[in-house]
Design a protein around this motif. Sequence first.
Motif, PDB file in Angstrom:
ATOM      1  N   ASP A  94       0.811  -1.214   0.000  1.00  0.00           N
ATOM      2  CA  ASP A  94       0.000   0.000   0.000  1.00  0.00           C
ATOM      3  C   ASP A  94       0.848   1.271   0.000  1.00  0.00           C
ATOM      4  O   ASP A  94       0.300   2.372  -0.025  1.00  0.00           O
ATOM      5  CB  ASP A  94      -0.954   0.011   1.198  1.00  0.00           C
ATOM      6  CG  ASP A  94      -2.014  -1.074   1.075  1.00  0.00           C
ATOM      7  OD1 ASP A  94      -2.462  -1.343  -0.063  1.00  0.00           O
ATOM      8  OD2 ASP A  94      -2.383  -1.672   2.100  1.00  0.00           O
ATOM      9  N   ASP A  96       4.059   3.340  -1.945  1.00  0.00           N
ATOM     10  CA  ASP A  96       4.852   3.396  -3.173  1.00  0.00           C
ATOM     11  C   ASP A  96       6.293   2.992  -2.888  1.00  0.00           C
ATOM     12  O   ASP A  96       6.794   3.185  -1.776  1.00  0.00           O
ATOM     13  CB  ASP A  96       4.846   4.819  -3.753  1.00  0.00           C
ATOM     14  CG  ASP A  96       3.476   5.229  -4.267  1.00  0.00           C
ATOM     15  OD1 ASP A  96       2.675   4.343  -4.628  1.00  0.00           O
ATOM     16  OD2 ASP A  96       3.208   6.454  -4.314  1.00  0.00           O
ATOM     17  N   LYS A 135       2.029  -0.934  -5.398  1.00  0.00           N
ATOM     18  CA  LYS A 135       0.747  -1.627  -5.545  1.00  0.00           C
ATOM     19  C   LYS A 135       0.829  -2.734  -6.585  1.00  0.00           C
ATOM     20  O   LYS A 135       1.591  -2.668  -7.536  1.00  0.00           O
ATOM     21  CB  LYS A 135      -0.331  -0.630  -5.967  1.00  0.00           C
ATOM     22  CG  LYS A 135      -0.663   0.380  -4.895  1.00  0.00           C
ATOM     23  CD  LYS A 135      -1.985   1.043  -5.160  1.00  0.00           C
ATOM     24  CE  LYS A 135      -2.318   2.102  -4.156  1.00  0.00           C
ATOM     25  NZ  LYS A 135      -2.135   1.763  -2.784  1.00  0.00           N
ATOM     26  N   LYS A 136       0.008  -3.713  -6.402  1.00  0.00           N
ATOM     27  CA  LYS A 136      -0.096  -4.845  -7.327  1.00  0.00           C
ATOM     28  C   LYS A 136      -0.759  -4.371  -8.620  1.00  0.00           C
ATOM     29  O   LYS A 136      -1.808  -3.739  -8.592  1.00  0.00           O
ATOM     30  CB  LYS A 136      -0.932  -5.941  -6.671  1.00  0.00           C
ATOM     31  CG  LYS A 136      -1.323  -7.082  -7.559  1.00  0.00           C
ATOM     32  CD  LYS A 136      -2.281  -8.027  -6.885  1.00  0.00           C
ATOM     33  CE  LYS A 136      -3.720  -7.633  -6.999  1.00  0.00           C
ATOM     34  NZ  LYS A 136      -4.282  -7.615  -8.326  1.00  0.00           N
TER      35      LYS A 136
END
Length: 186
Positions: A94, A96, A135-136
């Motif tokens: 969550d 960067d 993030k994914k």
Amino acid sequence: MKLIVGLGNPGAKYAGTRHNAGFSVIDELAERHNIKVDTCKHKALIGKGVINGEKVILAMPQTFMNLSGESVRAIMDFYKLTVDDLIVVYDDIDLDVGKIRIREKGSAGGHNGMKNIILHSGSQDFVRVRVGVGKKPEHMDLADHVLSRFSREDLPFMRESCGKACDALEVILSDGAVAAMNRYNG
């Protein structure tokens, strides 16, 4: 004495992956302070030393991420430590890449390694340093994402966040978590 645990998965297959951000921070912190993290004990690689006047144990559990709490509990029991002595460093999807976040306590936030540490320590009231791994991507499975390596573009930011995490850990040891939070949580 403080126990600083970096989370990750053992073995060359996982070296440099997003999920091993905690291991990367421990490696850098150990190098900065000439602490050899090479003793196999309590289901972990551990090393002992002093950072900013505080005795520390640096640990990298070798149980694989989802069972990290077994190692943490064994180390805490052997050295008679409490959750007040525990600091955990781990990856956070969550945040960067290049960002870190320090908290004095909190939930596992969906992180299985943290869930297991909370289970085995019996508390969520311990300091944690979260290292952003990004993030994914929508097209990717979460496990594939956290077990992937950083892109060439992200690598410099990851190195920067490892350095920031080490700086923050040094502040936690000398001045406390609140001082580190005020300085590094942005």
